[in-house]
Design an enzyme around this catalytic site. Sequence first.
Site, PDB file in Angstrom:
ATOM      1  N   TRP A   1     -11.166  -8.575  -2.923  1.00  0.00           N
ATOM      2  CA  TRP A   1     -10.604  -8.895  -1.966  1.00  0.00           C
ATOM      3  C   TRP A   1     -11.718  -7.622  -1.077  1.00  0.00           C
ATOM      4  O   TRP A   1     -11.234  -6.085  -1.970  1.00  0.00           O
ATOM      5  CB  TRP A   1      -9.686  -8.924  -1.260  1.00  0.00           C
ATOM      6  CG  TRP A   1      -9.477 -10.174  -1.439  1.00  0.00           C
ATOM      7  CD1 TRP A   1      -8.387 -10.693  -2.293  1.00  0.00           C
ATOM      8  CD2 TRP A   1      -8.584 -11.416   0.173  1.00  0.00           C
ATOM      9  NE1 TRP A   1      -8.620 -12.302  -2.200  1.00  0.00           N
ATOM     10  CE2 TRP A   1      -8.404 -12.691  -0.658  1.00  0.00           C
ATOM     11  CE3 TRP A   1     -10.167 -11.266   1.048  1.00  0.00           C
ATOM     12  CZ2 TRP A   1      -8.733 -13.867  -0.362  1.00  0.00           C
ATOM     13  CZ3 TRP A   1     -10.075 -12.237   1.441  1.00  0.00           C
ATOM     14  CH2 TRP A   1      -8.965 -13.457   1.151  1.00  0.00           C
TER      15      TRP A   1
ATOM     16  N   PHE B   1      -2.010  -8.055  -5.614  1.00  0.00           N
ATOM     17  CA  PHE B   1      -0.999  -8.139  -5.853  1.00  0.00           C
ATOM     18  C   PHE B   1      -1.244  -8.333  -7.353  1.00  0.00           C
ATOM     19  O   PHE B   1      -0.217  -8.235  -8.304  1.00  0.00           O
ATOM     20  CB  PHE B   1      -0.457  -9.892  -5.617  1.00  0.00           C
ATOM     21  CG  PHE B   1       0.677  -9.398  -4.821  1.00  0.00           C
ATOM     22  CD1 PHE B   1       1.324  -9.446  -4.142  1.00  0.00           C
ATOM     23  CD2 PHE B   1       1.670 -10.701  -6.575  1.00  0.00           C
ATOM     24  CE1 PHE B   1       3.029  -9.808  -4.072  1.00  0.00           C
ATOM     25  CE2 PHE B   1       3.204 -10.577  -6.053  1.00  0.00           C
ATOM     26  CZ  PHE B   1       3.601 -10.200  -4.938  1.00  0.00           C
ATOM     27  N   GLU B   2      -2.463  -8.810  -8.265  1.00  0.00           N
ATOM     28  CA  GLU B   2      -2.487  -8.507  -9.199  1.00  0.00           C
ATOM     29  C   GLU B   2      -3.306  -7.591 -10.400  1.00  0.00           C
ATOM     30  O   GLU B   2      -2.529  -7.858 -11.253  1.00  0.00           O
ATOM     31  CB  GLU B   2      -3.185 -10.112  -9.845  1.00  0.00           C
ATOM     32  CG  GLU B   2      -3.516 -11.650  -9.378  1.00  0.00           C
ATOM     33  CD  GLU B   2      -3.022 -11.585  -8.063  1.00  0.00           C
ATOM     34  OE1 GLU B   2      -2.332 -12.079  -7.304  1.00  0.00           O
ATOM     35  OE2 GLU B   2      -4.495 -10.842  -6.860  1.00  0.00           O
TER      36      GLU B   2
ATOM     37  N   VAL C   1      -5.595  -3.488   1.947  1.00  0.00           N
ATOM     38  CA  VAL C   1      -5.248  -4.631   2.076  1.00  0.00           C
ATOM     39  C   VAL C   1      -5.017  -4.196   3.935  1.00  0.00           C
ATOM     40  O   VAL C   1      -4.387  -2.967   4.516  1.00  0.00           O
ATOM     41  CB  VAL C   1      -3.838  -4.284   1.916  1.00  0.00           C
ATOM     42  CG1 VAL C   1      -3.129  -5.879   1.962  1.00  0.00           C
ATOM     43  CG2 VAL C   1      -3.371  -4.258  -0.006  1.00  0.00           C
TER      44      VAL C   1
ATOM     45  N   ASP D   1      -2.699 -11.052  11.161  1.00  0.00           N
ATOM     46  CA  ASP D   1      -1.311 -11.794  11.873  1.00  0.00           C
ATOM     47  C   ASP D   1      -0.156 -12.173  11.579  1.00  0.00           C
ATOM     48  O   ASP D   1       0.654 -12.762  12.166  1.00  0.00           O
ATOM     49  CB  ASP D   1      -2.381 -12.810  13.236  1.00  0.00           C
ATOM     50  CG  ASP D   1      -3.279 -12.802  13.992  1.00  0.00           C
ATOM     51  OD1 ASP D   1      -2.849 -11.129  14.295  1.00  0.00           O
ATOM     52  OD2 ASP D   1      -3.954 -13.134  14.423  1.00  0.00           O
ATOM     53  N   THR D   2      -0.162 -11.909  10.237  1.00  0.00           N
ATOM     54  CA  THR D   2       1.085 -13.132   9.845  1.00  0.00           C
ATOM     55  C   THR D   2       2.019 -11.588   9.089  1.00  0.00           C
ATOM     56  O   THR D   2       0.995 -11.032   8.666  1.00  0.00           O
ATOM     57  CB  THR D   2       0.486 -13.792   8.636  1.00  0.00           C
ATOM     58  OG1 THR D   2       0.335 -13.442   7.299  1.00  0.00           O
ATOM     59  CG2 THR D   2      -0.770 -15.152   9.376  1.00  0.00           C
TER      60      THR D   2
ATOM     61  N   HIS E   1       2.366 -11.702   5.462  1.00  0.00           N
ATOM     62  CA  HIS E   1       1.185 -11.727   3.925  1.00  0.00           C
ATOM     63  C   HIS E   1       1.007 -10.170   3.781  1.00  0.00           C
ATOM     64  O   HIS E   1       1.670  -9.648   2.662  1.00  0.00           O
ATOM     65  CB  HIS E   1       0.383 -12.779   4.098  1.00  0.00           C
ATOM     66  CG  HIS E   1      -0.393 -12.346   3.255  1.00  0.00           C
ATOM     67  ND1 HIS E   1      -1.656 -11.791   2.909  1.00  0.00           N
ATOM     68  CD2 HIS E   1      -0.091 -12.958   1.653  1.00  0.00           C
ATOM     69  CE1 HIS E   1      -1.666 -11.688   1.752  1.00  0.00           C
ATOM     70  NE2 HIS E   1      -1.295 -12.847   0.924  1.00  0.00           N
TER      71      HIS E   1
ATOM     72  N   PHE F   1      -2.269   5.111  -7.181  1.00  0.00           N
ATOM     73  CA  PHE F   1      -2.404   5.020  -6.279  1.00  0.00           C
ATOM     74  C   PHE F   1      -3.556   4.514  -5.813  1.00  0.00           C
ATOM     75  O   PHE F   1      -3.471   5.443  -5.040  1.00  0.00           O
ATOM     76  CB  PHE F   1      -1.572   4.777  -5.781  1.00  0.00           C
ATOM     77  CG  PHE F   1      -0.462   3.447  -4.697  1.00  0.00           C
ATOM     78  CD1 PHE F   1      -0.211   2.117  -4.562  1.00  0.00           C
ATOM     79  CD2 PHE F   1      -0.881   3.543  -2.912  1.00  0.00           C
ATOM     80  CE1 PHE F   1       0.008   1.000  -4.505  1.00  0.00           C
ATOM     81  CE2 PHE F   1      -1.121   2.621  -2.704  1.00  0.00           C
ATOM     82  CZ  PHE F   1      -0.442   1.442  -2.321  1.00  0.00           C
TER      83      PHE F   1
ATOM     84  N   ARG G   1     -11.324   5.985   5.326  1.00  0.00           N
ATOM     85  CA  ARG G   1     -10.988   6.210   4.631  1.00  0.00           C
ATOM     86  C   ARG G   1     -11.712   6.248   3.301  1.00  0.00           C
ATOM     87  O   ARG G   1     -11.873   6.678   1.687  1.00  0.00           O
ATOM     88  CB  ARG G   1      -9.682   6.087   4.139  1.00  0.00           C
ATOM     89  CG  ARG G   1      -8.652   6.170   4.910  1.00  0.00           C
ATOM     90  CD  ARG G   1      -7.050   5.426   5.547  1.00  0.00           C
ATOM     91  NE  ARG G   1      -6.015   6.404   6.273  1.00  0.00           N
ATOM     92  CZ  ARG G   1      -6.611   5.881   7.329  1.00  0.00           C
ATOM     93  NH1 ARG G   1      -7.991   5.461   8.241  1.00  0.00           N
ATOM     94  NH2 ARG G   1      -6.155   6.619   8.356  1.00  0.00           N
TER      95      ARG G   1
END
Length: 159
Positions: A28, A60-61, A86, A90-91, A93, A118, A132
Amino acid sequence: MATKGNTELNKGIPLLQDAFVIIVKTEWNAHIIDRLEEGCVKVLTESGVKSKTVVVPGAFEIPFAVKMLHANSSQTADAFIALGTVIKGDTPHFDYVCKGITDGVMQLNVSLDVPTIFGVLTVNTEQQAEERIGGIHGHKGEEAATTAIKMIALKRSIQ
Protein backbone atom coordinates in the site's frame (compact mmCIF):
# COMPACT_ATOMS: atom_id res chain seq x y z
CA MET A 1 2.76 17.96 17.53
CA ALA A 2 5.20 16.69 14.94
CA THR A 3 8.87 17.36 15.31
CA LYS A 4 11.28 18.40 12.59
CA GLY A 5 13.10 15.07 12.74
CA ASN A 6 15.70 13.85 15.17
CA THR A 7 18.98 15.28 13.87
CA GLU A 8 20.80 14.09 17.03
CA LEU A 9 19.92 10.51 16.08
CA ASN A 10 22.47 10.56 13.26
CA LYS A 11 25.42 11.17 15.59
CA GLY A 12 27.60 8.23 16.53
CA ILE A 13 26.19 5.63 14.15
CA PRO A 14 28.42 2.58 14.57
CA LEU A 15 29.80 0.59 11.65
CA LEU A 16 28.49 -2.98 11.79
CA GLN A 17 30.18 -4.87 8.98
CA ASP A 18 28.66 -8.21 9.99
CA ALA A 19 25.06 -7.13 10.69
CA PHE A 20 22.00 -8.18 8.70
CA VAL A 21 18.60 -6.46 8.74
CA ILE A 22 15.34 -7.58 7.18
CA ILE A 23 13.04 -4.78 6.04
CA VAL A 24 9.36 -5.73 5.89
CA LYS A 25 7.40 -3.22 3.82
CA THR A 26 3.84 -2.95 2.58
CA GLU A 27 2.43 -2.77 -0.93
CA TRP A 28 0.00 0.00 0.00
CA ASN A 29 1.14 3.55 -0.81
CA ALA A 30 4.13 2.18 -2.71
CA HIS A 31 5.24 5.64 -3.90
CA ILE A 32 5.80 6.58 -0.24
CA ILE A 33 7.02 3.21 1.02
CA ASP A 34 9.63 2.92 -1.74
CA ARG A 35 11.14 6.23 -0.64
CA LEU A 36 11.12 5.14 2.99
CA GLU A 37 12.94 1.98 1.91
CA GLU A 38 15.47 3.93 -0.18
CA GLY A 39 16.44 6.07 2.82
CA CYS A 40 16.58 3.00 5.02
CA VAL A 41 18.83 1.04 2.66
CA LYS A 42 21.08 4.08 2.13
CA VAL A 43 21.84 4.41 5.84
CA LEU A 44 22.25 0.66 6.33
CA THR A 45 24.65 0.42 3.38
CA GLU A 46 26.68 3.42 4.57
CA SER A 47 27.10 1.64 7.92
CA GLY A 48 28.17 -1.65 6.36
CA VAL A 49 24.90 -3.42 7.19
CA LYS A 50 23.51 -5.91 4.70
CA SER A 51 19.75 -5.99 4.18
CA LYS A 52 16.95 -7.80 2.44
CA THR A 53 13.41 -6.57 1.78
CA VAL A 54 10.24 -8.62 2.06
CA VAL A 55 6.93 -7.23 0.80
CA VAL A 56 3.57 -7.86 2.49
CA PRO A 57 0.09 -6.71 1.39
CA GLY A 58 -0.56 -4.22 4.21
CA ALA A 59 0.61 -2.86 7.54
CA PHE A 60 -1.53 -5.29 9.52
CA GLU A 61 0.43 -8.19 8.03
CA ILE A 62 3.89 -6.91 9.03
CA PRO A 63 4.04 -8.53 12.51
CA PHE A 64 3.11 -11.96 11.13
CA ALA A 65 5.80 -11.71 8.45
CA VAL A 66 8.44 -10.65 10.99
CA LYS A 67 7.51 -13.53 13.29
CA MET A 68 7.70 -16.07 10.45
CA LEU A 69 10.95 -14.64 9.06
CA HIS A 70 12.53 -14.72 12.51
CA ALA A 71 11.60 -18.38 12.88
CA ASN A 72 12.36 -19.55 9.34
CA SER A 73 14.81 -17.27 7.52
CA SER A 74 17.93 -18.91 6.14
CA GLN A 75 20.00 -15.98 7.44
CA THR A 76 19.43 -14.83 11.01
CA ALA A 77 18.44 -11.17 11.19
CA ASP A 78 20.03 -8.86 13.75
CA ALA A 79 16.99 -6.59 13.48
CA PHE A 80 13.78 -6.10 11.54
CA ILE A 81 12.43 -2.81 10.24
CA ALA A 82 8.70 -2.42 9.67
CA LEU A 83 7.90 0.09 6.91
CA GLY A 84 4.37 1.16 6.11
CA THR A 85 2.15 4.17 5.64
CA VAL A 86 -1.39 4.37 6.96
CA ILE A 87 -3.28 7.45 5.76
CA LYS A 88 -6.46 8.42 7.58
CA GLY A 89 -9.67 8.13 5.62
CA ASP A 90 -13.32 8.67 6.46
CA THR A 91 -13.81 5.44 8.43
CA PRO A 92 -12.41 4.01 11.67
CA HIS A 93 -10.29 1.57 9.60
CA PHE A 94 -7.30 3.88 10.18
CA ASP A 95 -7.61 3.52 13.96
CA TYR A 96 -7.82 -0.27 13.85
CA VAL A 97 -4.86 -0.66 11.50
CA CYS A 98 -2.69 1.80 13.45
CA LYS A 99 -3.46 0.08 16.75
CA GLY A 100 -2.90 -3.37 15.24
CA ILE A 101 0.49 -2.59 13.73
CA THR A 102 1.64 -0.67 16.81
CA ASP A 103 0.59 -3.45 19.18
CA GLY A 104 2.06 -6.07 16.85
CA VAL A 105 5.48 -4.42 16.69
CA MET A 106 5.48 -3.90 20.46
CA GLN A 107 4.65 -7.57 20.99
CA LEU A 108 7.53 -8.57 18.69
CA ASN A 109 9.91 -6.39 20.68
CA VAL A 110 9.04 -8.09 23.96
CA SER A 111 8.91 -11.64 22.59
CA LEU A 112 11.73 -11.92 20.03
CA ASP A 113 15.43 -11.74 20.85
CA VAL A 114 16.04 -9.11 18.14
CA PRO A 115 14.55 -5.63 17.80
CA THR A 116 11.75 -4.71 15.41
CA ILE A 117 11.91 -1.03 14.50
CA PHE A 118 8.67 0.89 13.97
CA GLY A 119 9.02 2.72 10.64
CA VAL A 120 5.31 3.04 9.97
CA LEU A 121 3.93 6.46 9.13
CA THR A 122 0.47 7.06 10.61
CA VAL A 123 -0.67 10.32 9.06
CA ASN A 124 -3.83 12.23 8.27
CA THR A 125 -2.86 13.18 4.71
CA GLU A 126 -0.52 12.16 1.92
CA GLN A 127 1.17 15.58 2.28
CA GLN A 128 2.10 14.70 5.86
CA ALA A 129 3.67 11.47 4.59
CA GLU A 130 5.67 13.43 1.99
CA GLU A 131 6.97 15.70 4.75
CA ARG A 132 8.37 12.60 6.49
CA ILE A 133 10.28 11.11 3.55
CA GLY A 134 12.82 13.87 3.09
CA GLY A 135 10.68 16.92 3.82
CA ILE A 136 10.45 19.27 6.77
CA HIS A 137 10.05 16.41 9.26
CA GLY A 138 13.19 14.56 8.21
CA HIS A 139 13.37 11.12 6.65
CA LYS A 140 11.71 8.45 8.73
CA GLY A 141 13.25 5.63 6.64
CA GLU A 142 16.73 6.90 7.46
CA GLU A 143 15.76 7.30 11.11
CA ALA A 144 14.44 3.72 11.25
CA ALA A 145 17.72 2.38 9.85
CA THR A 146 19.74 4.44 12.32
CA THR A 147 17.61 3.14 15.17
CA ALA A 148 18.11 -0.46 13.98
CA ILE A 149 21.88 -0.02 13.86
CA LYS A 150 21.98 1.51 17.32
CA MET A 151 19.77 -1.25 18.74
CA ILE A 152 21.97 -3.96 17.22
CA ALA A 153 25.01 -2.28 18.79
CA LEU A 154 23.20 -1.99 22.14
CA LYS A 155 22.23 -5.67 22.10
CA ARG A 156 25.81 -6.67 21.30
CA SER A 157 27.18 -4.49 24.11
CA ILE A 158 24.83 -6.16 26.61
CA GLN A 159 25.64 -9.71 25.49
